[in-house]
Design a protein around this motif. Structure first.
Motif, short mmCIF file in Angstrom:
data_model
loop_
_atom_site.label_atom_id
_atom_site.label_comp_id
_atom_site.label_asym_id
_atom_site.label_seq_id
_atom_site.Cartn_x
_atom_site.Cartn_y
_atom_site.Cartn_z
N SER A 29 0.85 -1.18 0.00
CA SER A 29 0.00 0.00 0.00
C SER A 29 0.89 1.24 0.00
O SER A 29 1.89 1.28 0.71
N ARG A 62 -8.00 4.47 0.19
CA ARG A 62 -8.57 4.65 1.54
C ARG A 62 -7.91 5.85 2.20
O ARG A 62 -6.72 6.11 2.00
N GLN A 63 -8.70 6.57 2.95
CA GLN A 63 -8.24 7.75 3.66
C GLN A 63 -7.70 7.32 5.01
O GLN A 63 -8.33 6.56 5.73
N GLU A 64 -6.51 7.80 5.34
CA GLU A 64 -5.92 7.57 6.66
C GLU A 64 -5.43 8.91 7.16
O GLU A 64 -4.37 9.38 6.75
N ARG A 68 -4.09 9.73 1.60
CA ARG A 68 -4.86 8.72 0.87
C ARG A 68 -3.89 7.63 0.42
O ARG A 68 -2.85 7.91 -0.17
#
Length: 118
Positions: A29, A62-64, A68
């Motif tokens: 990721s 996905r947003q963290e 992103r």
């Protein structure tokens, strides 16, 4: 029908930049900045490629916190593999037939070496 509705895995892999992005995120990721560092194009251009990949189902974003992250979803590549396999089977059959034909004509015509020894 909107353009986005027509997007599929073939569109995702049609562009070399998108193929390279898939290759990068297939292993781990990555956030958008880390992905963009691998290219000589603008960050907005990378974001557009990632948007297309997401619409094609090849990546999930996905947003963290403020960042992103992109993760590969390679299940869609089975569609490409299936498509390629049908052509592989077709050409393998053609090559097998050609091989049989060549074996047949070779066995019915003695080679130059055999005719010289006789």
């Amino acid at each position: 029908m909107s353009i986005e509705a027509r997007r599929d895995v073939f569109q995702a892999i049609a562009d070399p930049t998108r193929r390279q992005i898939i290759s990068l995120v297939a292993h781990k990721s990555m956030n958008l900045n880390s992905i963009a560092e691998n290219f000589d194009i603008s960050r907005p251009a990378i974001s557009q490629h990632i948007k297309i990949l997401a619409e094609c189902g090849m990546v999930v974003v996905r947003q963290e916190g403020r960042e992103r992250f992109c993760e590969a979803k390679l299940d869609g590549l089975s569609e490409v593999s299936d498509w390629v396999d049908q052509y592989k089977q077709f050409w393998n059959a053609k090559f097998d037939a050609l091989g049989s034909y060549l074996d047949k004509i070779q066995s019915s015509n003695p080679s130059d070496e055999e005719s010289k020894t006789n």
